[in-house]
Design a protein around this motif. Sequence first.
Motif, PDB file in Angstrom:
ATOM      1  N   VAL A 136      -8.304   3.616  29.278  1.00  0.00           N
ATOM      2  CA  VAL A 136      -7.198   3.343  28.279  1.00  0.00           C
ATOM      3  C   VAL A 136      -7.880   2.498  27.146  1.00  0.00           C
ATOM      4  CG1 VAL A 136      -5.125   1.892  27.433  1.00  0.00           C
ATOM      5  CG2 VAL A 136      -5.138   3.492  29.440  1.00  0.00           C
ATOM      6  N   ARG A 137      -8.981   1.709  27.471  1.00  0.00           N
ATOM      7  CA  ARG A 137      -9.587   0.850  26.523  1.00  0.00           C
ATOM      8  C   ARG A 137     -10.403   1.929  25.403  1.00  0.00           C
ATOM      9  NH1 ARG A 137     -10.525  -3.141  30.542  1.00  0.00           N
ATOM     10  NH2 ARG A 137      -9.223  -4.989  30.172  1.00  0.00           N
ATOM     11  N   GLY A 138     -11.195   2.606  26.224  1.00  0.00           N
ATOM     12  CA  GLY A 138     -12.247   3.623  25.781  1.00  0.00           C
ATOM     13  C   GLY A 138     -11.348   4.772  24.784  1.00  0.00           C
ATOM     14  N   MET A 139     -10.053   5.113  25.401  1.00  0.00           N
ATOM     15  CA  MET A 139      -9.177   5.899  24.595  1.00  0.00           C
ATOM     16  C   MET A 139      -8.705   5.426  22.977  1.00  0.00           C
ATOM     17  SD  MET A 139      -6.209   8.149  25.426  1.00  0.00           S
ATOM     18  CE  MET A 139      -4.971   6.622  25.740  1.00  0.00           C
ATOM     19  N   ALA A 140      -8.347   4.092  23.377  1.00  0.00           N
ATOM     20  CA  ALA A 140      -7.738   3.284  22.426  1.00  0.00           C
ATOM     21  C   ALA A 140      -8.723   3.128  21.214  1.00  0.00           C
ATOM     22  CB  ALA A 140      -7.029   1.924  22.699  1.00  0.00           C
ATOM     23  N   HIS A 141      -9.962   2.900  21.557  1.00  0.00           N
ATOM     24  CA  HIS A 141     -11.108   2.742  20.566  1.00  0.00           C
ATOM     25  C   HIS A 141     -11.462   3.997  19.915  1.00  0.00           C
ATOM     26  CE1 HIS A 141     -14.565   1.409  18.882  1.00  0.00           C
ATOM     27  NE2 HIS A 141     -15.302   2.471  19.013  1.00  0.00           N
ATOM     28  N   GLU A 142     -11.172   5.295  20.555  1.00  0.00           N
ATOM     29  CA  GLU A 142     -11.415   6.432  19.765  1.00  0.00           C
ATOM     30  C   GLU A 142     -10.222   7.024  19.064  1.00  0.00           C
ATOM     31  OE1 GLU A 142     -14.265   8.069  19.875  1.00  0.00           O
ATOM     32  OE2 GLU A 142     -15.106   6.542  21.191  1.00  0.00           O
ATOM     33  N   ILE A 143      -9.057   6.527  19.389  1.00  0.00           N
ATOM     34  CA  ILE A 143      -7.838   6.726  18.656  1.00  0.00           C
ATOM     35  C   ILE A 143      -7.659   5.909  17.129  1.00  0.00           C
ATOM     36  CG2 ILE A 143      -5.611   6.901  18.609  1.00  0.00           C
ATOM     37  CD1 ILE A 143      -5.356   7.638  21.314  1.00  0.00           C
ATOM     38  N   LYS A 144      -7.938   4.509  17.500  1.00  0.00           N
ATOM     39  CA  LYS A 144      -7.889   3.832  16.412  1.00  0.00           C
ATOM     40  C   LYS A 144      -8.823   3.894  15.210  1.00  0.00           C
ATOM     41  CE  LYS A 144      -5.878  -0.338  17.235  1.00  0.00           C
ATOM     42  NZ  LYS A 144      -5.765  -1.870  17.940  1.00  0.00           N
ATOM     43  N   ASN A 145     -10.005   4.229  15.471  1.00  0.00           N
ATOM     44  CA  ASN A 145     -10.821   4.328  14.419  1.00  0.00           C
ATOM     45  C   ASN A 145     -10.448   5.358  13.579  1.00  0.00           C
ATOM     46  OD1 ASN A 145     -12.353   2.126  15.070  1.00  0.00           O
ATOM     47  ND2 ASN A 145     -14.182   3.416  16.129  1.00  0.00           N
ATOM     48  N   PRO A 146     -10.245   6.622  13.830  1.00  0.00           N
ATOM     49  CA  PRO A 146      -9.800   7.557  12.967  1.00  0.00           C
ATOM     50  C   PRO A 146      -8.431   7.502  12.344  1.00  0.00           C
ATOM     51  CG  PRO A 146      -9.600   8.630  15.403  1.00  0.00           C
ATOM     52  CD  PRO A 146     -10.388   6.903  15.341  1.00  0.00           C
ATOM     53  N   LEU A 147      -7.690   6.794  13.233  1.00  0.00           N
ATOM     54  CA  LEU A 147      -6.301   6.378  12.565  1.00  0.00           C
ATOM     55  C   LEU A 147      -6.304   5.500  11.254  1.00  0.00           C
ATOM     56  CD1 LEU A 147      -3.629   5.568  15.429  1.00  0.00           C
ATOM     57  CD2 LEU A 147      -3.772   7.411  13.653  1.00  0.00           C
ATOM     58  N   GLY A 148      -7.281   4.380  11.351  1.00  0.00           N
ATOM     59  CA  GLY A 148      -7.600   3.716  10.303  1.00  0.00           C
ATOM     60  C   GLY A 148      -8.130   4.329   9.153  1.00  0.00           C
ATOM     61  N   GLY A 149      -8.898   5.528   9.064  1.00  0.00           N
ATOM     62  CA  GLY A 149      -9.400   6.290   8.194  1.00  0.00           C
ATOM     63  C   GLY A 149      -8.202   7.182   7.675  1.00  0.00           C
ATOM     64  N   ILE A 150      -7.393   7.687   8.556  1.00  0.00           N
ATOM     65  CA  ILE A 150      -6.227   8.540   8.011  1.00  0.00           C
ATOM     66  C   ILE A 150      -5.378   7.660   7.179  1.00  0.00           C
ATOM     67  CG2 ILE A 150      -4.212   9.947   8.907  1.00  0.00           C
ATOM     68  CD1 ILE A 150      -5.864  10.526  11.168  1.00  0.00           C
ATOM     69  N   ARG A 151      -4.999   6.507   7.658  1.00  0.00           N
ATOM     70  CA  ARG A 151      -4.063   5.504   6.977  1.00  0.00           C
ATOM     71  C   ARG A 151      -4.758   5.297   5.687  1.00  0.00           C
ATOM     72  NH1 ARG A 151      -1.949   0.552   5.968  1.00  0.00           N
ATOM     73  NH2 ARG A 151       0.174   0.302   6.715  1.00  0.00           N
ATOM     74  N   GLY A 152      -6.053   4.980   5.513  1.00  0.00           N
ATOM     75  CA  GLY A 152      -6.525   4.471   4.219  1.00  0.00           C
ATOM     76  C   GLY A 152      -6.552   5.422   3.453  1.00  0.00           C
ATOM     77  N   ALA A 153      -6.959   6.776   3.698  1.00  0.00           N
ATOM     78  CA  ALA A 153      -6.963   7.886   2.923  1.00  0.00           C
ATOM     79  C   ALA A 153      -5.718   8.331   2.239  1.00  0.00           C
ATOM     80  CB  ALA A 153      -7.521   9.060   3.671  1.00  0.00           C
ATOM     81  N   ALA A 154      -4.486   7.972   3.183  1.00  0.00           N
ATOM     82  CA  ALA A 154      -3.297   8.183   2.743  1.00  0.00           C
ATOM     83  C   ALA A 154      -2.849   7.222   1.609  1.00  0.00           C
ATOM     84  CB  ALA A 154      -2.237   8.474   3.939  1.00  0.00           C
ATOM     85  N   GLN A 155      -3.193   5.940   1.689  1.00  0.00           N
ATOM     86  CA  GLN A 155      -2.820   4.841   0.810  1.00  0.00           C
ATOM     87  C   GLN A 155      -3.591   5.356  -0.727  1.00  0.00           C
ATOM     88  OE1 GLN A 155      -4.236   1.722   3.287  1.00  0.00           O
ATOM     89  NE2 GLN A 155      -1.992   0.780   3.030  1.00  0.00           N
ATOM     90  N   LEU A 156      -4.952   5.712  -0.517  1.00  0.00           N
ATOM     91  CA  LEU A 156      -5.617   6.061  -1.853  1.00  0.00           C
ATOM     92  C   LEU A 156      -5.028   7.408  -2.353  1.00  0.00           C
ATOM     93  CD1 LEU A 156      -9.119   5.456  -0.680  1.00  0.00           C
ATOM     94  CD2 LEU A 156      -7.929   4.311  -1.808  1.00  0.00           C
ATOM     95  N   LEU A 157      -4.548   8.502  -1.650  1.00  0.00           N
ATOM     96  CA  LEU A 157      -4.085   9.715  -2.222  1.00  0.00           C
ATOM     97  C   LEU A 157      -2.628   9.065  -2.763  1.00  0.00           C
ATOM     98  CD1 LEU A 157      -3.943  12.592  -2.268  1.00  0.00           C
ATOM     99  CD2 LEU A 157      -2.747  12.714  -0.011  1.00  0.00           C
ATOM    100  N   GLU A 158      -2.004   8.217  -2.358  1.00  0.00           N
ATOM    101  CA  GLU A 158      -0.715   8.047  -2.690  1.00  0.00           C
ATOM    102  C   GLU A 158      -0.749   7.467  -4.084  1.00  0.00           C
ATOM    103  OE1 GLU A 158       3.140   6.048  -0.512  1.00  0.00           O
ATOM    104  OE2 GLU A 158       1.745   4.324  -1.184  1.00  0.00           O
ATOM    105  N   ARG A 159      -1.650   6.698  -4.514  1.00  0.00           N
ATOM    106  CA  ARG A 159      -2.090   5.951  -5.660  1.00  0.00           C
ATOM    107  C   ARG A 159      -2.498   7.033  -6.732  1.00  0.00           C
ATOM    108  NH1 ARG A 159      -6.214   1.351  -3.600  1.00  0.00           N
ATOM    109  NH2 ARG A 159      -4.551  -0.084  -2.300  1.00  0.00           N
ATOM    110  N   GLU A 160      -2.893   8.166  -6.436  1.00  0.00           N
ATOM    111  CA  GLU A 160      -3.330   9.186  -7.296  1.00  0.00           C
ATOM    112  C   GLU A 160      -2.470  10.106  -7.848  1.00  0.00           C
ATOM    113  OE1 GLU A 160      -6.485   9.020  -9.001  1.00  0.00           O
ATOM    114  OE2 GLU A 160      -6.767   7.018  -7.742  1.00  0.00           O
TER     115      GLU A 160
END
Length: 360
Positions: A136-160
């Motif tokens: 679970v720890r390994g899976m969590a690390h692999e999931i949370k990294n791209p989730l952070g990128g997806i969330r950040g990209a969505a926030q930038l897109l929202e501003r534009e």
Amino acid sequence: MPIKDFHKQILENLSTAVVLLDSSLTVEYANPAAEMLLQASLRRLSQVSVSEWFSPEQNGIDDLQSCFETGHPYTRREARLVTQAGSALTVDYSINPVFWSTGRQLLIEIEARDRLMRIEREEDLLTQHDTARSLVRGMAHEIKNPLGGIRGAAQLLERELPDLALHDYTRVIIEEADRLRNLVDRLLGPRTLPKLEDVNIHAILERVCQLIEAETKGSVVLERDYDPSIPEFTGDAEQLIQAVLNILRNSMQAMQSAGTAEPTIKIKTRAFRQITLGAEKHRLVCSVEIVDNGPGIPDEILSKIFYPMVSGRAEGTGLGLSIAQSIINQHQGLIECDTRPGETKFQLFIPLEISHESVR
């Protein structure tokens, strides 16, 4: 033939149970280890039939008679014996014919297997839980990294985006990313070290009972059987409340889903001495039994109930028992489960003397 004094002295100092039967399969001799194992004195054992030791399906008497008639030794592994006190034991036993000038007798060596089987089962349970947590720890690390990128990209897109109506779509992306992150955090369970303080197990149980009674509005009967002699021990009260609450809530929901008539949960505490949990022996351990009269746990998931995302209910998350096991493991303890239709028992073992250095 009577046992010679020096042979008798050797037998009486063995830790292995030894019983000698005469030609009528009556106990003629039992060493102290056998008296302790079978929970009866030699006098009592000689007055009852050895058929009482065996369950009907095991054909134990047939084994004895066959060995006596053929003269061939016989060994049975993981057999079930019933003591004179009525408790069941899992044992290995060997039957050997003994030839004297006056006739033939049977020598039975009995070795209890319950403790060894329990140690093996607990080690397997701890290993499985550690393996699941590592995955679970390994899976969590692999999931949370791209989730952070997806969330950040969505926030930038929202501003534009010039059209405010399109912001609804970016908010969906952000909120779903947050939901997945929270789910992963729950999968990981408690990630902080316990806040150690002196705790009373009965105060913890009563707090949980108050919460369950409030949730069920008294529709679930809670029966207490407490041992007041259990001393306070060092632990994290909030985490222990969460662990016990998860188990009671799991029992409550299982009974409600099955429509159990007169749903009842029995809570029993006892102190056990010299208990081995996994590979470590503890001088004094607190035992908490939580027994419900619900439908029982299906066999196909029983061995996996402490894994994350495993649940017997369609609406269940499968995280409650996994988190409870993690919390008790942090207190160097263990949760075991035994179930059959109409009764499910969770038993929590918590050492009353915790080595702070090994709490993780």
